[in-house]
Structures are given as structure tokens and as C-alpha cells.
Design an enzyme around this catalytic site. Sequence first.
Site, mmCIF file in Angstrom:
data_model
loop_
_atom_site.group_PDB
_atom_site.id
_atom_site.type_symbol
_atom_site.label_atom_id
_atom_site.label_comp_id
_atom_site.label_asym_id
_atom_site.label_seq_id
_atom_site.Cartn_x
_atom_site.Cartn_y
_atom_site.Cartn_z
ATOM 1 C CB CYS A 1 33.971 51.452 35.272
ATOM 2 S SG CYS A 1 34.144 50.920 33.553
ATOM 3 C CE1 TYR B 1 41.604 41.603 40.758
ATOM 4 C CE2 TYR B 1 39.730 42.226 39.408
ATOM 5 C CZ TYR B 1 40.250 41.504 40.460
ATOM 6 O OH TYR B 1 39.439 40.700 41.195
ATOM 7 C CB CYS C 1 30.791 39.361 29.323
ATOM 8 S SG CYS C 1 29.258 39.930 30.052
ATOM 9 C CG ASP D 1 46.041 43.503 46.854
ATOM 10 O OD1 ASP D 1 45.960 42.810 45.813
ATOM 11 O OD2 ASP D 1 45.164 43.510 47.737
ATOM 12 C CB CYS E 1 39.492 54.064 29.025
ATOM 13 S SG CYS E 1 38.182 54.548 30.191
ATOM 14 C CB CYS F 1 39.910 48.985 29.756
ATOM 15 S SG CYS F 1 39.740 48.793 31.543
ATOM 16 C CB SER G 1 45.743 39.789 40.673
ATOM 17 O OG SER G 1 45.086 40.325 41.805
#
Length: 505
Positions: free
Chosen positions: A411, A271, A22, A374, A462, A265, A312
Site C-alpha cells: 500500500c 481491520y 495515523c 482471523d 480502493c 480504503c 479483530s
Amino acid sequence: MAGDGRLNHELLPGEKGPQDACGVFGVWAPGEEVAKLTFYGLYALQHRGQESAGIAVSDGHNITVFKDMGLVSQVFTESALESLAGYIAIGHTRYSTTGSSCWDNAQPTFRATATGHLALSHNGNLTNTHELTSRLREVRESSGELYPDFGNTATTDTDILTALLAAHPDMTMEAAAMLELPKVSGAFSLVFMDDQTLYGARDPQGIRPLVLGRLDRGWVIASETAALDIVGATYVREVEPGEIVAIDEHGLRSNRFAEADPKGCLFEFVYLARPDTSINGNAVHGVRVEVGRRLAKEFPVDADVVIPVPESGTPAAVGYAQASGIPFAQGFVKNAYVGRTFIQPSQTIRQLGIRLKLNPLREVIEGKRLVVVDDSIVRGNTQRAIVKMLREAGAVEVHVRISSPPVQWPCFYGIDFATRAELIANGLTIDEIRQSIGADSLSFISLDALVESTNVAKDRLCRACFDGVYPVELPDEAKLGKHVLEGFGIAHDDLTAIDEVVRRP
């Protein structure tokens, strides 16, 4: 998908890439149109969740919540925002990681309390939801259940947490948060408010981002610095792991509910975050370019041109071209208006696959040896389709370079990857993956090189999706999963993954 168009993994119809939990946003600004500020803040965070959006506003006495399914631009109209009058607001864009995608589970969540009202927005995923459910039952029984949830049908970890904070009739909201947040495990970056105060809080590991900004006449709390930029707020600092901040007419105050043990993270750098965001003082775009440079040094190849998979993959492709000396070019034209849609393509159109969103530039590709960059490989379907399309456009060789290590583990802290059985790097060697996608060569950046590019110490990140080391202890397998509050556990292949992970930090 909407937003910044970075979702390489959504290029195939029906393909689901890694999804963040979110985006959250909050503003305390008397005299400002806080609902509109929140709308634009959420617009900047649309990439973090596209299933539902919501805004809650307080005028100092009451909280009004407006939420619905869909993108920010679909949910809110000018008249809806005009009706949300007040000086405190919080907002949310959702991708579901606990609880189904439905209106009841959209955020902000809301509760009446003994002294007023509470609205809350959450980015992350809790790992001890069962314990919190039991804790809520105990707290309600001890307080005489003054505010039971009549008619409430939400099934999210966020809703349980909201109810828990609201269940203390003898405490201020700040005191309730200081009591309950130390009992919460997992990833949580929270923006919440009562009738008169805006709060922000971050789990002791700081897994998901949360930043603080200053307006001329107020304060902003948001998931990313890009959201501060879009509303004209000046970046102040990150909300620290284990910290709760409160903002009201007396200004900003801070308390620590837990000792910090930073484990941000790593996949945010790869990404999830917008390229124009900064994390720990590091510009995400610059990190991604540096990853590309290191990727070129680790895995060079003789080629004629470097092209990215938009969008990305672009920064890393730029870095690869810089370090290798191979010219950079845009090899694809992307249809900017084909994004998240509720209209499923017909079978005839579906067979066109990736061409709905990308079309190769034949004059760039034909007769060339290509390096295709990528950001990550999840299932491999997108890369397989891209390699095929490039060969059809006349590419002589296709060398795929990936700016993250192989994703091998699920995850449980707020990213919804494919299940472990669907992760192509689970059980296949790199050469087997290469054969599967049809590339002439395939290389992933090493974990150490990726970490070094971030300028963050390895033990402060992480990395669980890459190395299986989970920084927050996971509960019994039956107590994890998206539908855990709806009577379902997680997929069996992910249970196997947990069973296999005996490594702990």
C-alpha cells in the site's frame, strides 16, 4: 499495542502487522477544555498509530504544540493538558509511513506564517512528495523566502505540505489550501488550524476516512465516528472527497478543491477501523459479521466449534457461526495488559512466543474440530504459531478461515504492510500457505463477497492491496517509500511490485 486490543498481528514478540498511518482529531469549541477533548479523541484513535502523539491548541493569537514519542496516555499528563489553554485544538497519533519514527517527525507540524501560525495533522501518505518539494522551493523563491525553515529537521510528506501551505504571505490559509491541495496526490485526510480557524480536508479519492461532528458549543473533525462518540459529539456527515471545511466564529463553510472520485480504503472495513465506527453509513462491526456469514457460505466445513483470533477476528467468527450453525466459543484468553512495550522480552520469554498475549482454553479446544477465524494473513507467522498452539492444546483438526482476500500488494496510501517479498500470499498458492501454517484447510473470502458486505460499490473502493489496482497514479519507483526524504527509496521487492502492476483503474 495499546487501544482496543484488536491487533491480532502483534501477538508474536517482534511481529509487525499492517499499520495505519495515523489518527487525526480537531475541535473548535469556545468555552470548552479543548485540549482534554482532544486527548480523549486521540485515546479513541490510539489504534491508528502508537509511535507518537501530539496536541496543538490556539487561544486566537498563538498556537502551542505539545508532542512526544509514545502512547497518548504516556505523552500527556493532567498538568500538560491544563497548560494547553485555548478554544481550537488539533491532535494526532502517528504510525510512520513517510519519515522515520522520531520526535522531529511527530505531529502536529507547525509553521509561522506572514499572518500568524499554522499547525497540521495528517492521516495518509502522499505520492508526489518530490513534486511538492520542488513546488515549495519555487513558492519560497517567488515570495522572497520570508519564512525559511531554520533548524527544521523533519523528513515527512506532512511537513512539506505544512511548509507549502504556510508559504503564501499574500493569502489567507483557506486560499492557500484551495491553491495547493489540487496539486497534492495520494491519500490525505487533514485537520489543521491557523490562530482562529479549524480546517478539515480530504483527498479527491477519500481514501482515508474523515468525519464531521457537532458539539453543543462547537464542532469536531476526526478520523472515525468512534472518536466523536467518546467526546459526546453528534455525527453530522463525512468530509467529502475533494472538500475543505472551515470552522470559525461565523460557523461552518465548505469549498470543493477537486472533483470527487471516491475510492475509500477497503481494508478499513477489514481491520483498520474500530468495530464501533461507521463508514459511509455502514457500521463496521455489522460489515465484519456479514463477511463472516458469507465466508461460511463460500467455504463451509464440518467442525465442532468456531473460535476467533482475538480481537479483530471476533465479528467474522460470530457471523461464521451464525451462518454455519456451528457453535461459537472463545478459544483463547488474552492478557489485556500485555500491549505495546518498550521492554524487549528475554530470549527465554521470547521462546514462549504468542503465549505472552494469548493462552488457549483447553476445555474448549481439546478433542474438537476447530474453525479458526482471523481477519487477514500478512506474513503467516502469527497464524502458524496459533495453529501449533491449538494442536498442542488437543485440537483434532484446525480449519483456518480468513475474512479478507490474500494480501498480495504493498500500500502506498497510508498502510505500512510488510514488503511484498514478506507477504506470504505473494508467490504461494492457497494450499502452499495452508501447508506453511500447518492448517488442515485454509480459505479466504472472495473479493466480490467482501465488497458486497460493505454495501459500497466496488468502483468506489480502493482494493489495491488485494488486486493491485492503484486508484492514484504512482510516480517513478525511486520517489516512493518511507525514507524518500531521507535519501532512501523503497525496498527493491516493492519496486518489483510496482513494475509488475501495469493495471490502472
